[in-house]
Write a protein that holds these residues in place. Sequence first.
Motif, mmCIF file in Angstrom:
data_model
loop_
_atom_site.group_PDB
_atom_site.id
_atom_site.type_symbol
_atom_site.label_atom_id
_atom_site.label_comp_id
_atom_site.label_asym_id
_atom_site.label_seq_id
_atom_site.Cartn_x
_atom_site.Cartn_y
_atom_site.Cartn_z
ATOM 1 N N ARG A 1 -23.680 68.580 -46.214
ATOM 2 C CA ARG A 1 -24.657 67.489 -46.212
ATOM 3 C C ARG A 1 -26.075 67.984 -45.967
ATOM 4 N N PRO B 1 -11.521 57.753 -37.571
ATOM 5 C CA PRO B 1 -11.974 56.515 -36.929
ATOM 6 C C PRO B 1 -10.879 55.779 -36.175
ATOM 7 N N ASP C 1 -27.829 68.026 -43.153
ATOM 8 C CA ASP C 1 -28.570 67.023 -42.398
ATOM 9 C C ASP C 1 -29.950 67.548 -42.011
ATOM 10 N N ALA D 1 -15.217 68.721 -40.058
ATOM 11 C CA ALA D 1 -16.536 68.188 -39.696
ATOM 12 C C ALA D 1 -17.618 69.244 -39.905
ATOM 13 N N LYS E 1 -19.594 63.401 -33.900
ATOM 14 C CA LYS E 1 -19.913 62.148 -34.586
ATOM 15 C C LYS E 1 -19.207 62.079 -35.938
ATOM 16 N N VAL E 2 -19.291 63.171 -36.705
ATOM 17 C CA VAL E 2 -18.606 63.197 -37.997
ATOM 18 C C VAL E 2 -17.102 63.056 -37.796
ATOM 19 N N THR E 3 -16.575 63.722 -36.779
ATOM 20 C CA THR E 3 -15.125 63.713 -36.557
ATOM 21 C C THR E 3 -14.616 62.323 -36.207
ATOM 22 N N SER F 1 -18.386 69.471 -43.543
ATOM 23 C CA SER F 1 -19.139 68.290 -43.951
ATOM 24 C C SER F 1 -20.606 68.411 -43.561
ATOM 25 N N TRP G 1 -21.983 56.048 -28.428
ATOM 26 C CA TRP G 1 -21.884 56.859 -29.628
ATOM 27 C C TRP G 1 -22.437 58.251 -29.348
ATOM 28 N N GLU H 1 -16.208 59.310 -36.276
ATOM 29 C CA GLU H 1 -16.664 58.147 -37.043
ATOM 30 C C GLU H 1 -16.219 58.191 -38.497
ATOM 31 N N GLN H 2 -16.045 59.392 -39.052
ATOM 32 C CA GLN H 2 -15.719 59.493 -40.473
ATOM 33 C C GLN H 2 -14.320 60.043 -40.724
ATOM 34 N N LEU H 3 -13.964 61.111 -40.011
ATOM 35 C CA LEU H 3 -12.684 61.752 -40.294
ATOM 36 C C LEU H 3 -11.531 61.121 -39.536
#
Length: 516
Positions: A283, A262, A285, A276, A254-256, A279, A4, A258-260
């Motif tokens: 967020r 998958p 972070d 991403a 990671k955002v790309t 996002s 990851w 895992e979320q956008l």
Amino acid sequence: MPHWFNIAGPCQPDIHYMLPAAARLPEVADLVAQRSYFVLHAPRQSGKTTAMLALAQELTAAGTYTAVLLTMEVGAAFQDDLGAAELAILNDWHDAATWQLPAALHPPPWPTAEPGTRIGSALRAWANASPRPLVVFLDEIDALQDAALISVLRQLRAGFPRRPQAFPWALALIGLRDVRDYKVASGGSPRLVTASPFNIKTRSLTLATFDQADVAALYGQHTAATGQIFTPEAIAHAFTLTQGHPWLVNALAKVTVEQLAPDRTQVITPALIDQAKESLIMRQDTHLDSLAERLREPRVRAIIEPMLAGQSLGNVPPDDLRFVQDLGLVRLDPTDGLVVANPIYHEVLPRVLASTTIASLPKITPTWLTSEGRIAAPRLLDAFLAFWQQHGEPLLSTSPYAEIAPHLVLMAFLHRVANGGGTIEREYAIGRGRMDLCLRYGADVFGIEVKVWRDQRPDPLPDGLTQLDGYLARLNLATGWLIIFDQRRGQPAIAERTRTEAAVTASGRIVTVIRA
């Protein structure tokens, strides 16, 4: 085992994509061989701990050294009690060393010693007992402050001449700042000078950010593991947005993936990287949110405030400039001079500064929206004028940066306009004399230029029209707003002085001038 992209703590090679540590710090091997005591400083979450832990493990595995990464952070909770800070640090060191090292290289029981000598005594005992030369990397050194920090540095300096038999063969201090700024962090005198308690350093290194080839290599590990492809354009765009900051590079990916996207058959494009980015910014972070604390530090404010206002830096001490660079907030560009470190920070900094003002806004009814969901420009102008005249004065006091308080109030208003369906783009830099804003809401695009009229300066209208003309040309717009915030002393109240007038640029663009 699946791998990851990592955005929390040091990378672990068995589950995280990561680049080889030695390639990021090629100088360290020679410094260790020369029995050097040195400093490694780099911005937060740029990979310092990951790289130095991996190097320690490599040095130990090669069979030449007992190399270990230890942290000073646990002592930060006992700044007023040196003895307690030392005991907390040594307890954590014991746990870390027994986890990292084979049993034959574990440290001996720490000797009994007086407060103010325990760190030096422990290192001396360990160096004497170790069957190999002892190499120690001390992470989070600048978490310590005041007496605890100065005491540790002095103990290291006192033991330095006794290396390698009775003190570590080589040692590194790892933190956000170079050693010259340690006392600044402690709230002491302005900064450590050449006669500092750590004048034994051989070098001060910084950890380079990723270049585009590094980003390609990191993302390529994901492609090799899953088959999901990052296009060359997506990799180049990710590098442009992050300028190689390791946390941002990992966070975007990671955002790309895992979320956008998958679905591993979906190709990663620049458009997905842009999504991403938005996002991450929305967020806020932990990494991005932590910028707020830094922006309130006086030495940081002295650099960032004039950048946002478009002013020159003035008489800023060189050490302050280096300090803000060390924090990773700004960088020196070969052609543009001092700039914000990367486009993501460029967006985040004004948004973070405007956050209190945004939270302080009253309810604003979106009277500017048509029944089709478009923005009607005359209604938007009327809404802003009414908002500014009623709420501008009290909201100015919510801004943490007085010089750009009007800019932040305007941006807070525009965030309400953009909320849920639009974006705001900002252009600002030292010496530009203005801030440019672009509001995009569906098919509607608005170009806005912000100028400030200060004491003993001429009316900024002529320069503003020229500058806005160029900005609107880049946006391919025929109309725009020029907002002139009058910050001269002795002006009437905002409700009395706010008015509009029409103007035309040299190329014939129609401009609404708002004097506020």
